[in-house]
Design an enzyme around this catalytic site. Sequence first.
Site, PDB file in Angstrom:
ATOM      1  N   GLY A   7       0.776  -1.242   0.000  1.00 52.12           N
ATOM      2  CA  GLY A   7       0.000   0.000   0.000  1.00 52.12           C
ATOM      3  C   GLY A   7       0.804   1.285   0.000  1.00 52.12           C
ATOM      4  O   GLY A   7       0.290   2.328   0.404  1.00 52.12           O
ATOM      5  N   ARG A  60      -8.418 -13.848 -10.549  1.00 50.34           N
ATOM      6  CA  ARG A  60      -9.578 -12.954 -10.678  1.00 50.34           C
ATOM      7  C   ARG A  60     -10.507 -13.180  -9.491  1.00 50.34           C
ATOM      8  O   ARG A  60     -10.306 -14.109  -8.709  1.00 50.34           O
ATOM      9  CB  ARG A  60     -10.303 -13.208 -11.993  1.00 50.34           C
ATOM     10  N   LEU A  77      -9.902  -7.509 -13.264  1.00 48.68           N
ATOM     11  CA  LEU A  77     -11.326  -7.168 -13.145  1.00 48.68           C
ATOM     12  C   LEU A  77     -12.047  -7.554 -14.427  1.00 48.68           C
ATOM     13  O   LEU A  77     -11.487  -7.466 -15.522  1.00 48.68           O
ATOM     14  CB  LEU A  77     -11.486  -5.673 -12.855  1.00 48.68           C
ATOM     15  N   HIS A 133       1.539   0.735 -13.168  1.00 45.74           N
ATOM     16  CA  HIS A 133       2.336  -0.453 -13.482  1.00 45.74           C
ATOM     17  C   HIS A 133       3.817  -0.056 -13.508  1.00 45.74           C
ATOM     18  O   HIS A 133       4.168   0.987 -14.069  1.00 45.74           O
ATOM     19  CB  HIS A 133       1.892  -1.022 -14.837  1.00 45.74           C
ATOM     20  N   ALA A 187       9.310   6.903  -7.930  1.00 46.48           N
ATOM     21  CA  ALA A 187       8.690   7.608  -9.080  1.00 46.48           C
ATOM     22  C   ALA A 187       7.175   7.412  -9.076  1.00 46.48           C
ATOM     23  O   ALA A 187       6.414   8.351  -9.385  1.00 46.48           O
ATOM     24  CB  ALA A 187       9.297   7.104 -10.384  1.00 46.48           C
TER      25      ALA A 187
HETATM   26  C1  GRF Z   1       3.393  -1.055  -7.526  1.00 50.16           C
HETATM   27  O1  GRF Z   1       4.747  -1.225  -7.837  1.00 50.16           O
HETATM   28  C2  GRF Z   1       2.551  -0.967  -8.763  1.00 50.16           C
HETATM   29  O2  GRF Z   1       3.251  -0.518  -9.854  1.00 50.16           O
HETATM   30  C3  GRF Z   1       2.113  -2.386  -8.986  1.00 50.16           C
HETATM   31  O3  GRF Z   1       1.964  -2.937  -7.702  1.00 50.16           O
HETATM   32  C4  GRF Z   1       2.842  -2.268  -6.807  1.00 50.16           C
HETATM   33  C5  GRF Z   1       2.054  -1.891  -5.595  1.00 50.16           C
HETATM   34  O4  GRF Z   1       2.875  -1.400  -4.582  1.00 50.16           O
HETATM   35  N1  GRF Z   1       0.890  -2.430  -9.755  1.00 50.16           N
HETATM   36  P1  GRF Z   1       2.262  -0.772  -3.260  1.00 50.16           P
HETATM   37  O5  GRF Z   1       1.366  -1.831  -2.635  1.00 50.16           O
HETATM   38  O6  GRF Z   1       1.523   0.453  -3.656  1.00 50.16           O
HETATM   39  O7  GRF Z   1       3.456  -0.481  -2.407  1.00 50.16           O
END
Ligand code: GRF
Length: 196
Positions: free
Chosen positions: A14, A67, A97, A113, A177
């Site tokens: 999170g 899913r 989803l 992502h 980032a």
């Molecule tokens: C992030 O690196 C995001 O790009 C990917 O899942 C990760 C989640 O990280 N989809 P966090 O739980 O927000 O630390």
Amino acid sequence: MKRVPLGILGSGKGSNCRAIFESIKSGALAAEVRVVISDVFDAPILDIAREFSVPNAYLPPGRFHTRLEPQAEADLLRMLREAGVELVVLAGFMRILKSPMLEAFTRRIVNIHPSLLPKFPGLEAWKQALVAGEKMTGCTVHYVDEQIDHGDIIAQSEVPILPNDTPESLHARIQIAEHELYPTAIGQICRKLSAG
Ligand code: GRF
């Protein structure tokens, strides 16, 4: 300005959810998180929601791994509607989803992502970029459609790959980032939504 009601879905630690909460708290992001929902009972993202006094819930996902079971997805939709959510924010949500959610929230579900999509969709995208010998990677905020890590791109941020990078060091820099990019991109979407 109107605060756009968000629903955040996540399965893990999170850190992006925390970045969104902090951006709202600082006044930079004109949004309001109505609910945080996780398919993992003890996911730290739920603790973060509690820390910020945001309503939160565990959604039992059912018997599938990638899913939600149809009943679980129907429950999710109901929870988001009851909370008045207008924009669904995926923050490390590890399930695909399907149509009920995608139809109910067309162009109102976003994801982040850890690669420069369309390169390296799927798991451990930072490792994929490292193994491929890339010099540059980064992160992408995009609308969610029926394919994995696909859909129109909203914003990207580049992260250089350094000669001595390990998967862990690279992932850590990409996450820094992400914490900058995601609240900024959500802010842009919220401004569009409130402008109608
Ligand atoms: C992030 O690196 C995001 O790009 C990917 O899942 C990760 C989640 O990280 N989809 P966090 O739980 O927000 O630390």
